[in-house]
Scaffold this motif. Structure first.
Motif: not given
Length: 205
Positions: A99-127
């Motif tokens: 369960r934790c593995w699948r949830a962890c993977n989904l969180a990381r996919r969302q971080f990428i899909e929502l472009n949190l890794h492309h913000t100015d100064a790399d200041t993206g935060v995903l809750i």
């Protein structure tokens, strides 16, 4: 998944807007009903038992023929595959680590899909919250992790996780956003006006 009203969704968006007035961080919140449907788990258990049961019968009885063993194997698989699809049983068959593995993977996919890794100064935060798994994680980009140690988020995540377990998802989000905002305002204060990512709560089925 906990259904949030339009008013409650606005509360989350307003809380994020309030936090971003005092920090350069870009906050995005995601609520997933579950990280996976786990359809393969019942099939794996049914297959394993179906493979082992005929061998056990042959060992203890010794009289079953090849066709009889095959019929027992297929019957066992079909019955258990249907039985294990019952939600009450399926939930017991899924290891916590999976369960934790699948949830962890989904969180990381969302971080990428929502472009949190492309913000100015790399200041993206995903809750991120996956409700079925009762899983909460806060992911931050390089511009945040270089200033705030990961250990600083642990108490915030623990508090939010407790709220999710109690079914208090909205309260958990608001408390987490407020606590995260205080931490971010201290270590990543506001330097210029911007709002690169939407403040709304992203809902995943």
């Amino acid at each position: 998944m906990t259904l949030l009203s339009e008013s409650e969704l606005r509360q989350v968006a307003e809380a994020i807007e309030q936090v971003e007035r005092n920090t350069d961080a870009e906050l995005v919140t995601v609520l997933a009903a579950q990280a996976d449907d786990y359809r393969y788990i019942p099939l794996l258990w049914a297959s394993l038992i179906a493979l082992l049961l005929p061998g056990a019968l042959l060992f203890f009885s010794g009289w079953l023929g090849a066709w009889q063993l095959l019929l027992v194997q297929w019957a066992t698989f079909i019955v258990l595959a249907v039985l294990f699809r019952m939600p009450a049983l399926t939930s017991r068959l899924i290891p916590r680590s999976v369960r934790c593995w699948r949830a962890c993977n989904l969180a990381r996919r969302q971080f990428i899909e929502l472009n949190l890794h492309h913000t100015d100064a790399d200041t993206g935060v995903l809750i991120f919250v996956s409700e079925a798994e009762r899983y909460v994680e806060i992911l931050v980009d390089r511009g945040i992790s270089s200033r705030i140690d990961n250990a600083a988020w642990e108490s915030i995540v623990a508090c939010f996780t407790d709220r999710v377990k109690q079914g208090q998802v909205l309260e958990g989000f608001l408390g987490c956003i407020e606590a995260s905002g205080a931490l971010l305002a201290q270590h990543v204060p506001k330097t210029h006006e911007r709002n690169e990512l939407p403040n709304r709560l992203v809902l995943l089925p």
